[in-house]
Design a protein around this motif. Structure first.
Motif, PDB file in Angstrom:
ATOM      1  N   MET A   1       0.824  -1.173   0.000  1.00  0.00           N
ATOM      2  CA  MET A   1       0.000   0.000   0.000  1.00  0.00           C
ATOM      3  C   MET A   1       0.879   1.251   0.000  1.00  0.00           C
ATOM      4  O   MET A   1       1.874   1.294   0.695  1.00  0.00           O
ATOM      5  CB  MET A   1      -0.854   0.031   1.265  1.00  0.00           C
ATOM      6  CG  MET A   1      -2.146  -0.628   1.159  1.00  0.00           C
ATOM      7  SD  MET A   1      -3.037  -0.344   2.697  1.00  0.00           S
ATOM      8  CE  MET A   1      -4.608  -0.732   2.139  1.00  0.00           C
ATOM      9  N   ASP A   2       0.426   2.193  -0.738  1.00  0.00           N
ATOM     10  CA  ASP A   2       1.164   3.456  -0.709  1.00  0.00           C
ATOM     11  C   ASP A   2       0.516   4.396   0.316  1.00  0.00           C
ATOM     12  O   ASP A   2      -0.383   4.011   1.066  1.00  0.00           O
ATOM     13  CB  ASP A   2       1.236   4.073  -2.108  1.00  0.00           C
ATOM     14  CG  ASP A   2      -0.125   4.417  -2.680  1.00  0.00           C
ATOM     15  OD1 ASP A   2      -1.124   4.243  -1.958  1.00  0.00           O
ATOM     16  OD2 ASP A   2      -0.184   4.872  -3.834  1.00  0.00           O
ATOM     17  N   LYS A   3       0.953   5.664   0.313  1.00  0.00           N
ATOM     18  CA  LYS A   3       0.479   6.625   1.316  1.00  0.00           C
ATOM     19  C   LYS A   3      -1.006   6.946   1.174  1.00  0.00           C
ATOM     20  O   LYS A   3      -1.668   7.299   2.137  1.00  0.00           O
ATOM     21  CB  LYS A   3       1.299   7.910   1.228  1.00  0.00           C
ATOM     22  CG  LYS A   3       2.733   7.713   1.627  1.00  0.00           C
ATOM     23  CD  LYS A   3       3.485   9.008   1.498  1.00  0.00           C
ATOM     24  CE  LYS A   3       4.951   8.760   1.813  1.00  0.00           C
ATOM     25  NZ  LYS A   3       5.740   9.955   1.633  1.00  0.00           N
ATOM     26  N   LYS A   4      -1.540   6.765   0.001  1.00  0.00           N
ATOM     27  CA  LYS A   4      -2.950   7.088  -0.227  1.00  0.00           C
ATOM     28  C   LYS A   4      -3.866   5.881   0.016  1.00  0.00           C
ATOM     29  O   LYS A   4      -5.075   5.998  -0.104  1.00  0.00           O
ATOM     30  CB  LYS A   4      -3.140   7.602  -1.646  1.00  0.00           C
ATOM     31  CG  LYS A   4      -2.434   8.911  -1.901  1.00  0.00           C
ATOM     32  CD  LYS A   4      -2.683   9.350  -3.312  1.00  0.00           C
ATOM     33  CE  LYS A   4      -1.947  10.650  -3.589  1.00  0.00           C
ATOM     34  NZ  LYS A   4      -2.123  11.082  -4.960  1.00  0.00           N
ATOM     35  N   LEU A   9      -0.756  -3.077  -8.542  1.00  0.00           N
ATOM     36  CA  LEU A   9      -1.149  -4.223  -9.335  1.00  0.00           C
ATOM     37  C   LEU A   9      -0.126  -5.356  -9.206  1.00  0.00           C
ATOM     38  O   LEU A   9      -0.498  -6.528  -9.145  1.00  0.00           O
ATOM     39  CB  LEU A   9      -1.309  -3.805 -10.802  1.00  0.00           C
ATOM     40  CG  LEU A   9      -1.896  -4.843 -11.738  1.00  0.00           C
ATOM     41  CD1 LEU A   9      -3.283  -5.265 -11.263  1.00  0.00           C
ATOM     42  CD2 LEU A   9      -1.983  -4.296 -13.140  1.00  0.00           C
ATOM     43  N   GLU A  10       1.163  -5.043  -9.127  1.00  0.00           N
ATOM     44  CA  GLU A  10       2.206  -6.064  -8.976  1.00  0.00           C
ATOM     45  C   GLU A  10       2.055  -6.805  -7.650  1.00  0.00           C
ATOM     46  O   GLU A  10       2.252  -8.010  -7.568  1.00  0.00           O
ATOM     47  CB  GLU A  10       3.608  -5.444  -9.056  1.00  0.00           C
ATOM     48  CG  GLU A  10       3.992  -4.894 -10.405  1.00  0.00           C
ATOM     49  CD  GLU A  10       3.526  -3.457 -10.596  1.00  0.00           C
ATOM     50  OE1 GLU A  10       3.159  -2.793  -9.597  1.00  0.00           O
ATOM     51  OE2 GLU A  10       3.503  -3.009 -11.744  1.00  0.00           O
ATOM     52  N   PHE A  13      -0.884  -9.191  -7.955  1.00  0.00           N
ATOM     53  CA  PHE A  13      -0.488 -10.296  -8.828  1.00  0.00           C
ATOM     54  C   PHE A  13       0.424 -11.278  -8.090  1.00  0.00           C
ATOM     55  O   PHE A  13       0.262 -12.494  -8.202  1.00  0.00           O
ATOM     56  CB  PHE A  13       0.198  -9.746 -10.083  1.00  0.00           C
ATOM     57  CG  PHE A  13       0.531 -10.807 -11.084  1.00  0.00           C
ATOM     58  CD1 PHE A  13      -0.479 -11.476 -11.761  1.00  0.00           C
ATOM     59  CD2 PHE A  13       1.852 -11.144 -11.343  1.00  0.00           C
ATOM     60  CE1 PHE A  13      -0.171 -12.459 -12.682  1.00  0.00           C
ATOM     61  CE2 PHE A  13       2.164 -12.117 -12.262  1.00  0.00           C
ATOM     62  CZ  PHE A  13       1.146 -12.781 -12.936  1.00  0.00           C
ATOM     63  N   SER A  14       1.376 -10.770  -7.309  1.00  0.00           N
ATOM     64  CA  SER A  14       2.288 -11.656  -6.586  1.00  0.00           C
ATOM     65  C   SER A  14       1.547 -12.446  -5.502  1.00  0.00           C
ATOM     66  O   SER A  14       1.831 -13.631  -5.279  1.00  0.00           O
ATOM     67  CB  SER A  14       3.458 -10.874  -5.993  1.00  0.00           C
ATOM     68  OG  SER A  14       2.996  -9.950  -5.035  1.00  0.00           O
ATOM     69  N   ILE A  15       0.578 -11.831  -4.816  1.00  0.00           N
ATOM     70  CA  ILE A  15      -0.220 -12.564  -3.824  1.00  0.00           C
ATOM     71  C   ILE A  15      -1.033 -13.656  -4.518  1.00  0.00           C
ATOM     72  O   ILE A  15      -1.126 -14.787  -4.033  1.00  0.00           O
ATOM     73  CB  ILE A  15      -1.142 -11.600  -3.042  1.00  0.00           C
ATOM     74  CG1 ILE A  15      -0.311 -10.744  -2.090  1.00  0.00           C
ATOM     75  CG2 ILE A  15      -2.202 -12.369  -2.253  1.00  0.00           C
ATOM     76  CD1 ILE A  15      -1.105  -9.701  -1.350  1.00  0.00           C
ATOM     77  N   PHE A  16      -1.598 -13.367  -5.665  1.00  0.00           N
ATOM     78  CA  PHE A  16      -2.367 -14.346  -6.423  1.00  0.00           C
ATOM     79  C   PHE A  16      -1.489 -15.530  -6.841  1.00  0.00           C
ATOM     80  O   PHE A  16      -1.896 -16.696  -6.709  1.00  0.00           O
ATOM     81  CB  PHE A  16      -2.996 -13.661  -7.648  1.00  0.00           C
ATOM     82  CG  PHE A  16      -3.831 -14.570  -8.484  1.00  0.00           C
ATOM     83  CD1 PHE A  16      -5.037 -15.057  -8.016  1.00  0.00           C
ATOM     84  CD2 PHE A  16      -3.407 -14.948  -9.755  1.00  0.00           C
ATOM     85  CE1 PHE A  16      -5.819 -15.903  -8.794  1.00  0.00           C
ATOM     86  CE2 PHE A  16      -4.178 -15.782 -10.534  1.00  0.00           C
ATOM     87  CZ  PHE A  16      -5.384 -16.263 -10.050  1.00  0.00           C
ATOM     88  N   ILE A  17      -0.275 -15.272  -7.296  1.00  0.00           N
ATOM     89  CA  ILE A  17       0.650 -16.347  -7.697  1.00  0.00           C
ATOM     90  C   ILE A  17       1.025 -17.208  -6.492  1.00  0.00           C
ATOM     91  O   ILE A  17       1.059 -18.440  -6.577  1.00  0.00           O
ATOM     92  CB  ILE A  17       1.912 -15.749  -8.368  1.00  0.00           C
ATOM     93  CG1 ILE A  17       1.554 -15.070  -9.681  1.00  0.00           C
ATOM     94  CG2 ILE A  17       2.977 -16.814  -8.580  1.00  0.00           C
ATOM     95  CD1 ILE A  17       1.029 -16.006 -10.745  1.00  0.00           C
ATOM     96  N   VAL A  18       1.290 -16.594  -5.349  1.00  0.00           N
ATOM     97  CA  VAL A  18       1.639 -17.349  -4.136  1.00  0.00           C
ATOM     98  C   VAL A  18       0.478 -18.246  -3.716  1.00  0.00           C
ATOM     99  O   VAL A  18       0.685 -19.403  -3.334  1.00  0.00           O
ATOM    100  CB  VAL A  18       2.052 -16.380  -2.995  1.00  0.00           C
ATOM    101  CG1 VAL A  18       2.106 -17.092  -1.666  1.00  0.00           C
ATOM    102  CG2 VAL A  18       3.384 -15.736  -3.313  1.00  0.00           C
TER     103      VAL A  18
END
Length: 131
Positions: A1-4, A9-10, A13-18
């Motif tokens: 998560m960023d400040k906002k 998206l990356e 995507f990485s959580i989905f692959i794991v």
């Protein structure tokens, strides 16, 4: 998560692959465990069948008047052993196994049930009798 408060998206995507990899490993390990349990169950029944065939062959080889007492263990589950002229057949959990024995002289087909005790003897006329 960023400040906002947005997730990149990356990162999604990485959580989905794991998650996909973890579910694949879980399926593979479950399949392997079921396969090993199936092999163990089959081997137990095969050993019982071979032990019974060996006992019948011993009685047949020793001659008239010889007898042997044995108990079929019910621990691996319910099964039925069918004794015919030249083979033993075990039936358990919708599976079937066979082993050959020396051709024996018998008047009938015997069914042996798990959890019971039996006496195998060779009668005076040379026939194998199971009671």
């Amino acid at each position: 998560m960023d400040k906002k408060g947005f997730i990149s998206l990356e990162y999604l995507f990485s959580i989905f692959i794991v998650l996909i990899i973890a579910s694949g490993l879980l399926f593979f390990s479950q399949s392997t465990i079921e396969s090993s349990n199936n092999i163990e169950d089959t081997m137990q029944h095969r050993l019982i069948l071979d032990k019974t065939a060996n006992l019948i062959n011993q009685v047949n080889a020793h001659g008239e008047g010889y007898c042997a007492y044995f108990h079929l263990d019910s621990k691996p589950g319910y099964y039925v052993i069918t004794v015919e002229k030249d083979k033993l057949t075990i039936e358990f959990s919708n599976k079937k196994g066979e082993t050959l024995i020396l051709p024996i002289s018998t008047d009938e087909k015997y069914k042996l049930y798990s959890g019971r005790s039996y006496l195998v003897s060779k009668s005076a006329n040379g026939k194998i009798v199971i009671t």
